[in-house]
Design a protein around this motif. Structure first.
Motif, PDB file in Angstrom:
ATOM      1  N   GLY A  98     -14.944   8.747   2.587  1.00  0.00           N
ATOM      2  CA  GLY A  98     -15.818   8.443   1.456  1.00  0.00           C
ATOM      3  C   GLY A  98     -16.208   6.995   1.329  1.00  0.00           C
ATOM      4  O   GLY A  98     -16.575   6.546   0.253  1.00  0.00           O
ATOM      5  N   SER A  99     -16.137   6.213   2.394  1.00  0.00           N
ATOM      6  CA  SER A  99     -16.469   4.794   2.306  1.00  0.00           C
ATOM      7  C   SER A  99     -17.175   4.337   3.579  1.00  0.00           C
ATOM      8  O   SER A  99     -16.752   4.663   4.681  1.00  0.00           O
ATOM      9  CB  SER A  99     -15.207   3.960   2.096  1.00  0.00           C
ATOM     10  N   LYS A 100     -18.247   3.556   3.403  1.00  0.00           N
ATOM     11  CA  LYS A 100     -18.955   3.004   4.554  1.00  0.00           C
ATOM     12  C   LYS A 100     -18.152   1.904   5.222  1.00  0.00           C
ATOM     13  O   LYS A 100     -18.381   1.569   6.391  1.00  0.00           O
ATOM     14  CB  LYS A 100     -20.309   2.460   4.102  1.00  0.00           C
ATOM     15  N   THR A 101     -17.234   1.320   4.475  1.00  0.00           N
ATOM     16  CA  THR A 101     -16.472   0.186   5.015  1.00  0.00           C
ATOM     17  C   THR A 101     -15.275   0.619   5.844  1.00  0.00           C
ATOM     18  O   THR A 101     -14.669  -0.198   6.538  1.00  0.00           O
ATOM     19  CB  THR A 101     -15.990  -0.727   3.879  1.00  0.00           C
ATOM     20  N   ALA A 102     -14.887   1.876   5.775  1.00  0.00           N
ATOM     21  CA  ALA A 102     -13.696   2.335   6.487  1.00  0.00           C
ATOM     22  C   ALA A 102     -13.931   2.328   7.993  1.00  0.00           C
ATOM     23  O   ALA A 102     -15.038   2.604   8.474  1.00  0.00           O
ATOM     24  CB  ALA A 102     -13.298   3.721   6.021  1.00  0.00           C
ATOM     25  N   THR A 103     -12.896   2.038   8.744  1.00  0.00           N
ATOM     26  CA  THR A 103     -12.994   2.031  10.201  1.00  0.00           C
ATOM     27  C   THR A 103     -12.522   3.344  10.811  1.00  0.00           C
ATOM     28  O   THR A 103     -12.441   3.470  12.031  1.00  0.00           O
ATOM     29  CB  THR A 103     -12.163   0.873  10.782  1.00  0.00           C
ATOM     30  N   THR A 104     -12.186   4.314   9.986  1.00  0.00           N
ATOM     31  CA  THR A 104     -11.783   5.641  10.467  1.00  0.00           C
ATOM     32  C   THR A 104     -12.771   6.673   9.976  1.00  0.00           C
ATOM     33  O   THR A 104     -13.374   6.520   8.908  1.00  0.00           O
ATOM     34  CB  THR A 104     -10.365   6.001   9.993  1.00  0.00           C
ATOM     35  N   ASN A 105     -12.926   7.740  10.740  1.00  0.00           N
ATOM     36  CA  ASN A 105     -13.802   8.836  10.318  1.00  0.00           C
ATOM     37  C   ASN A 105     -13.051   9.897   9.521  1.00  0.00           C
ATOM     38  O   ASN A 105     -13.623  10.898   9.112  1.00  0.00           O
ATOM     39  CB  ASN A 105     -14.493   9.479  11.527  1.00  0.00           C
ATOM     40  N   GLY A 106     -11.736   9.678   9.299  1.00  0.00           N
ATOM     41  CA  GLY A 106     -10.975  10.593   8.459  1.00  0.00           C
ATOM     42  C   GLY A 106     -10.325  11.752   9.172  1.00  0.00           C
ATOM     43  O   GLY A 106      -9.700  12.594   8.537  1.00  0.00           O
ATOM     44  N   TRP A 107     -10.431  11.799  10.501  1.00  0.00           N
ATOM     45  CA  TRP A 107      -9.879  12.937  11.238  1.00  0.00           C
ATOM     46  C   TRP A 107      -8.543  12.604  11.907  1.00  0.00           C
ATOM     47  O   TRP A 107      -8.185  13.190  12.912  1.00  0.00           O
ATOM     48  CB  TRP A 107     -10.868  13.393  12.317  1.00  0.00           C
ATOM     49  N   GLU A 108      -7.761  11.677  11.341  1.00  0.00           N
ATOM     50  CA  GLU A 108      -6.529  11.263  12.036  1.00  0.00           C
ATOM     51  C   GLU A 108      -5.413  12.303  11.981  1.00  0.00           C
ATOM     52  O   GLU A 108      -4.552  12.349  12.846  1.00  0.00           O
ATOM     53  CB  GLU A 108      -5.952   9.974  11.424  1.00  0.00           C
ATOM     54  N   ARG A 109      -5.396  13.115  10.942  1.00  0.00           N
ATOM     55  CA  ARG A 109      -4.238  13.977  10.705  1.00  0.00           C
ATOM     56  C   ARG A 109      -4.259  15.223  11.580  1.00  0.00           C
ATOM     57  O   ARG A 109      -5.241  15.971  11.598  1.00  0.00           O
ATOM     58  CB  ARG A 109      -4.183  14.356   9.221  1.00  0.00           C
ATOM     59  N   ARG A 110      -3.151  15.450  12.284  1.00  0.00           N
ATOM     60  CA  ARG A 110      -3.011  16.628  13.152  1.00  0.00           C
ATOM     61  C   ARG A 110      -2.518  17.830  12.346  1.00  0.00           C
ATOM     62  O   ARG A 110      -1.808  17.675  11.354  1.00  0.00           O
ATOM     63  CB  ARG A 110      -2.007  16.359  14.270  1.00  0.00           C
ATOM     64  N   ILE A 111      -2.861  19.015  12.805  1.00  0.00           N
ATOM     65  CA  ILE A 111      -2.220  20.222  12.269  1.00  0.00           C
ATOM     66  C   ILE A 111      -0.822  20.317  12.870  1.00  0.00           C
ATOM     67  O   ILE A 111       0.162  20.431  12.148  1.00  0.00           O
ATOM     68  CB  ILE A 111      -3.072  21.468  12.576  1.00  0.00           C
ATOM     69  N   LEU A 112      -0.731  20.254  14.188  1.00  0.00           N
ATOM     70  CA  LEU A 112       0.556  20.203  14.893  1.00  0.00           C
ATOM     71  C   LEU A 112       0.493  19.089  15.940  1.00  0.00           C
ATOM     72  O   LEU A 112      -0.499  18.963  16.668  1.00  0.00           O
ATOM     73  CB  LEU A 112       0.855  21.542  15.580  1.00  0.00           C
ATOM     74  N   VAL A 113       1.544  18.293  16.001  1.00  0.00           N
ATOM     75  CA  VAL A 113       1.606  17.219  16.996  1.00  0.00           C
ATOM     76  C   VAL A 113       1.919  17.847  18.356  1.00  0.00           C
ATOM     77  O   VAL A 113       2.832  18.666  18.485  1.00  0.00           O
ATOM     78  CB  VAL A 113       2.678  16.186  16.622  1.00  0.00           C
ATOM     79  N   GLU A 114       1.158  17.439  19.355  1.00  0.00           N
ATOM     80  CA  GLU A 114       1.336  18.022  20.684  1.00  0.00           C
ATOM     81  C   GLU A 114       2.050  17.054  21.620  1.00  0.00           C
ATOM     82  O   GLU A 114       2.241  15.868  21.293  1.00  0.00           O
ATOM     83  CB  GLU A 114      -0.029  18.399  21.268  1.00  0.00           C
ATOM     84  N   GLU A 115       2.433  17.535  22.770  1.00  0.00           N
ATOM     85  CA  GLU A 115       3.068  16.687  23.781  1.00  0.00           C
ATOM     86  C   GLU A 115       2.129  15.561  24.177  1.00  0.00           C
ATOM     87  O   GLU A 115       0.934  15.771  24.395  1.00  0.00           O
ATOM     88  CB  GLU A 115       3.452  17.521  25.004  1.00  0.00           C
ATOM     89  N   GLY A 116       2.663  14.345  24.252  1.00  0.00           N
ATOM     90  CA  GLY A 116       1.864  13.184  24.603  1.00  0.00           C
ATOM     91  C   GLY A 116       1.270  12.462  23.404  1.00  0.00           C
ATOM     92  O   GLY A 116       0.790  11.337  23.520  1.00  0.00           O
ATOM     93  N   ASP A 117       1.289  13.092  22.259  1.00  0.00           N
ATOM     94  CA  ASP A 117       0.770  12.468  21.033  1.00  0.00           C
ATOM     95  C   ASP A 117       1.936  11.881  20.241  1.00  0.00           C
ATOM     96  O   ASP A 117       3.100  11.993  20.637  1.00  0.00           O
ATOM     97  CB  ASP A 117       0.022  13.509  20.195  1.00  0.00           C
ATOM     98  N   LYS A 118       1.613  11.271  19.075  1.00  0.00           N
ATOM     99  CA  LYS A 118       2.638  10.595  18.291  1.00  0.00           C
ATOM    100  C   LYS A 118       2.946  11.325  16.984  1.00  0.00           C
ATOM    101  O   LYS A 118       2.051  11.825  16.317  1.00  0.00           O
ATOM    102  CB  LYS A 118       2.193   9.175  17.941  1.00  0.00           C
ATOM    103  N   ILE A 119       4.211  11.355  16.640  1.00  0.00           N
ATOM    104  CA  ILE A 119       4.633  11.640  15.278  1.00  0.00           C
ATOM    105  C   ILE A 119       4.459  10.342  14.501  1.00  0.00           C
ATOM    106  O   ILE A 119       4.915   9.282  14.941  1.00  0.00           O
ATOM    107  CB  ILE A 119       6.106  12.103  15.238  1.00  0.00           C
ATOM    108  N   ARG A 120       3.819  10.417  13.350  1.00  0.00           N
ATOM    109  CA  ARG A 120       3.507   9.198  12.596  1.00  0.00           C
ATOM    110  C   ARG A 120       4.188   9.126  11.240  1.00  0.00           C
ATOM    111  O   ARG A 120       4.016   8.153  10.518  1.00  0.00           O
ATOM    112  CB  ARG A 120       2.000   9.072  12.444  1.00  0.00           C
ATOM    113  N   GLN A 121       4.944  10.165  10.898  1.00  0.00           N
ATOM    114  CA  GLN A 121       5.677  10.149   9.629  1.00  0.00           C
ATOM    115  C   GLN A 121       6.820  11.151   9.713  1.00  0.00           C
ATOM    116  O   GLN A 121       6.791  12.088  10.508  1.00  0.00           O
ATOM    117  CB  GLN A 121       4.771  10.512   8.453  1.00  0.00           C
TER     118      GLN A 121
END
Length: 931
Positions: free
Chosen positions: A261-284
């Motif tokens: 919801g912001s033009k200033t953001a550097t992310t498109n908002g799609w960071e959150r995974r449904i399930l973390v897969e092999e080779g990806d990161k757990i972030r919380q």
């Protein structure tokens, strides 16, 4: 070979012969084997009292009583044996009449506890009632307890023959339910245990339903090297282990849309995974890498424990200072930083008037300091739960605790590989959310399992999982510089706020906006410069919590105002009154509020304030210091910007049906709908029970928006009024009377009408316009059509030998516009104040290994909340609000905590700038003050 116990027991007067596992908990025997779902399973560890029943005349917490400890021939009384909807027990009647029921999940336990108390002591004092609930750990997160004690005292009078149970129609006002204490439609069913919550409905699902248990490695930040579920697949009852590969097989992206919801953001908002897969990161902590679907909960959980996950640990960034430090590891490597600050992905500048730097440099009185608010946990008694299946039209149907059914449909569709039209979201009756269910917490996981297995799937978190896996209130680090001239008038404000939003951007923009919109909002400050930064960390992902962003902002702002008053040498209330916004003044966003009630509210509270100061001085001793604090809060009553809502109505032979998605998480949406429609349809003379609700189902009701931002009474309420007016216009005859349903059908006049409303206000020029967003460069705009206002007065005592602070009395002068239902509004005000007390003194979620149960998180029980809470209703009618109403839910949690912290300073001279103000923090501050 497992052995079982057969026992004869009598439940609600009926004999039963029950065979159960010796280690089965009584709550599960009652619920699952006897089918008596009025007894609720909350914490599972004896900390909440939702499961309480009476066994052999004694109150017991059935979640911690094993079957082998239940006496042979035990006589057990559950809520179902006390009364029925058509024949209420005095306690059930009293709980309904006094408005003591909100979400209702804890209600059966409270009523059974009350029954045990009155059996033992038929004429208790209010303090004896409170002592009883404290001893028996009856926990309520919604009500603030005052109305619950009211209910027990009223029921006791009935049982002693001093008062009669009357019909609830006496609570109307000359046939009107708008502006009355008429009970919410669901209250009778909640009081009798017949209101099915998610966990209750789950027991009535088809036999082939699977239970889903997530595999969540215990780490804040790590690379997933390998997921081995080969052994788990072979375990008893396992149907399938679902991983990201199953989502990709359905052409899903495995991502959740986060609404930046912001033009200033550097992310498109799609960071959150449904399930973390092999080779990806757990972030919380609590992130899922796989989900085991099995025939029973026991089998699913055992198999989930058997899944082996190889991880490579990474440094964990658990606060904004660490995340923003030079050289900090990136939470998301592919998302650029802002202003060269590591892990900052969004910013919100605020520029009002001229740059205040020069005025602040010259001002005789300046406060410049840093404040930090905690990661407050929501602590609902009902844990996160829900289920899914394919419905008769082949739609993926998800029944959860969603408070934004259409938004969730859109947020998860692409990730699961389905068009939104193929996803149906239905809100279950729920035991509160306080906002955490703005974010999808299980919808995406359940959906993935249903798609992968083709079978109905149920998922329920236990209390530990619920606390550590669901999102929290974002902490704010605030740096504030504010000054006043020689006359005590504010000259300017500079401030920076850093929002810890965990590893995902979801809903962060509105939250970050609040720091700019409401910092010093109650006061005339013409010149403001500041900027808010939203920061990725590896702590818990954050989402909405009642008064989203307001409590953090007012904690910093209202302490700074108190500190500035002290520097100027003025009384804190005098200083506030001198600087209040007056008609014509604008808020930090540059817009004028729709009403200016604060002067009248301060006038009302002043004599109580002066008396409280006298009492504090008289009561203080060398050991116990008493103090008085004030704070003021303003908050919005619609979503930022061009908010809109739909609500439809249908005339039937028996009355009308309302169709909308005014989601009810305990705040009283049912009463909101019925009260508003009843008032709008008064020419028809309908009874309340002739207004039927078909709500919160994307297949049956139009999109009314989220039940958040205290928007529903205004936005959905106005849409309801619009639909009712259209219906009345169609029914009106030339002589002014109205057609009947049969006459409408006979004349071929439609009986279904669509209502719509878009947030509307008067701008600074007095012109009517719709709300707008905030300018990305200046933070100026017209984001809100309606607001709520609160003036808080806290009276506290501090034991300087132990550091324990206690709130002895709270007073709230509140303006929420014209009130639809006093019982509902007062319940919201009491409950919000109680959560503010917890926020100020006890609640936190900092250490996942420690803060993982109600007690450890600082849940406020009844003796933590004063019985003496005074409410002063100031009902300034709103031009753009149904019958003059504004919103309510967020107002009482805007600034009570700030008043409490200010009262602690008044009591013993210390400033607590990081909350909660726990005894150790108070003692440390007292020691430092001595130096």
């Amino acid at each position: 070979m497992k052995q079982y116990l057969r026992k004869s027991i009598k439940v609600n007067g009926c004999p039963h012969h029950v065979v159960a596992s010796p280690d089965a908990m009584l709550v599960n025997v009652i619920r699952k084997q006897l089918g008596l779902t009025g007894t609720k399973l909350g914490c599972g560890s004896g900390q909440c009292g939702a499961c309480e029943v009476i066994m052999n005349g004694k109150l017991v917490r059935s979640c911690i009583v094993r079957w082998d400890k239940v006496p042979q021939d035990a006589e057990i009384l559950t809520i179902e044996g006390l009364g029925r909807p058509e024949k209420l027990h005095a306690l059930q009647w009293a709980y309904v009449k006094t408005g003591a029921i909100q979400c209702g999940f804890c209600t059966p336990g409270f009523i059974m506890s009350s029954k045990a108390l009155l059996d033992e002591n038929p004429n208790p004092t209010r303090e004896e009632v409170r002592d009883w609930f404290q001893k028996n750990r009856n926990a309520c997160r919604c009500t603030g307890y005052v109305q619950i004690v009211d209910a027990v005292m009223l029921a006791a009078k009935v049982l002693r023959g001093e008062e009669e149970m009357t019909d609830f129609s006496e609570l109307t006002r000359d046939g009107k339910i708008w502006g009355s204490h008429y009970p919410r439609p669901s209250a009778v069913y909640k009081a009798t245990g017949t209101w099915d919550f998610g966990d209750d409905v789950a027991l009535k699902l088809p036999e082939e339903t699977l239970f889903a248990a997530c595999v969540c490695p215990e780490t804040h930040h790590a690379i997933v090297k390998k997921i081995d579920f080969s052994e788990a697949e072979k375990m008893p009852g396992v149907y399938k282990v679902v991983t990201a590969k199953d989502i990709y097989a359905n052409k899903g992206t495995n991502r959740i849309r986060g609404q930046v919801g912001s033009k200033t953001a550097t992310t498109n908002g799609w960071e959150r995974r449904i399930l973390v897969e092999e080779g990806d990161k757990i972030r919380q902590w609590g992130e899922a890498v796989a989900i085991v679907c099995a025939d029973t909960e026991e089998h699913a959980r055992a198999a989930a424990d058997a899944v082996k996950v190889e991880i490579e640990e990474l440094p964990a960034l658990l606060n904004v200072k660490d995340a923003m430090a030079p050289g900090a590891v990136k939470v998301h490597e592919d998302i650029p930083d802002i202003d060269g600050i590591p892990n900052v992905f969004n910013k919100r500048p605020i520029k009002k008037g001229n740059d205040p730097k020069e005025d602040l440099d010259k001002a005789p009185y300046v406060v410049e300091d840093e404040f930090y608010s905690s990661r407050q946990p929501h602590l609902t008694i009902e844990t996160d739960c829900g289920f899914g299946y394919f419905d008769e039209e082949g739609r993926l149907t998800l029944q959860t605790k969603s408070i934004c059914v259409y938004r969730h449909q859109l947020m998860i569709a692409r990730g699961l590989g389905l068009p939104p039209s193929k996803i149906r979201v239905i809100q279950n009756n729920m035991g509160a959310t306080f906002g955490y269910k703005v974010g999808p917490t299980n919808e995406h996981l359940i959906g993935a399992c249903v798609i992968a297995t083709g079978r109905p799937v149920y998922m329920r978190l236990d209390m530990k999982e619920h606390i550590i896996r669901t999102p929290k209130r974002s902490p704010f680090l605030m740096k504030i510089r504010v000054g006043a001239d020689e006359n005590g008038k504010l000259v300017g404000l500079e401030h920076y706020w850093y929002v810890d939003h965990g590893p995902y951007s979801e809903s962060s923009q509105d939250l970050t906006n609040k720091g700019g919109q409401f910092m010093l909002a109650p006061y005339k400050v013409n010149n403001i410069r500041g900027c808010g930064y939203t920061v990725f960390t590896n702590h818990k992902w954050c989402t909405a919590f009642r008064c989203y962003g307001g409590p953090q902002t007012y904690f910093g702002g209202e302490l700074a105002i108190d500190m500035l008053a002290e520097k100027v040498g003025m009384d804190p209330l005098d200083f506030r009154e001198k600087n209040l916004i007056q008609p014509g003044d604008t808020l930090p966003s540059g817009q004028r509020p729709e009403v200016y009630p604060l002067q009248a509210m301060v006038t009302h509270i002043r004599p109580l304030y002066e008396e409280a100061k006298k009492q504090a001085a008289a009561l203080s001793t060398d050991k116990i210091k008493h103090g008085v604090g004030v704070a003021i809060g303003i908050y919005n009553s619609n979503d930022d910007g061009p908010d809109e809502a739909n609500s439809h109505i249908e005339l039937t032979k028996d009355g009308v049906i309302l169709y909308n998605t005014w989601e009810d998480h305990g705040q009283g949406a049912d009463m909101g709908c019925v009260g508003t429609a009843h008032e709008a349809l008064r020419p028809l003379g309908l009874r309340p029970d002739q207004i039927k609700l078909v709500c919160n189902d994307t297949a049956k009701a139009p999109n009314s928006g989220a039940a958040a931002a205290s928007r529903s009474q205004v936005m959905v309420g106005m849409a309801i009024v619009d639909s009712c007016r259209k219906l009345l216009d169609a029914m009106r005859k030339p002589d002014g009377t109205h057609r009947t349903y049969d006459e409408m059908i006979a004349e071929g006049i439609p009986t279904y009408y669509e209502g719509y409303y878009k947030a509307t206000l008067r701008n600074v020029n007095g012109e009517v316009q719709h709300c707008t967003g905030m300018d990305d460069e200046t933070g100026q705009g017209y984001p809100f059509a309606n607001h709520m206002f609160g003036v808080f007065l806290a009276e506290v005592s501090v034991d300087v030998t132990t550091g324990e602070a206690k709130v002895d009395r709270m007073t709230l002068a509140c303006d929420v516009g014209k009130i639809n239902n006093y019982a509902v509004v007062e319940g919201q005000l009491y409950g919000g104040i109680a959560q503010g007390i917890g926020f100020a003194l006890k609640e936190n979620f900092e250490d996942v290994k420690k803060h993982n149960n109600l007690l450890a998180c600082g849940f406020p029980y009844i003796k933590d909340i004063p019985d003496n809470i005074r409410l002063i209703h100031m009902e300034s009618p709103r031009e753009f609000g149904p019958f003059g109403a504004s919103g309510t839910g967020e107002a009482p949690l805007s600034a009570p905590h700030a008043a409490i912290i200010n009262a602690i300073h008044n009591a013993c001279g210390i400033r607590i700038k990081t909350i909660p103000a726990t005894p150790d923090r108070i003692l440390k501050a007292l020691e430092e003050a001595k130096k």
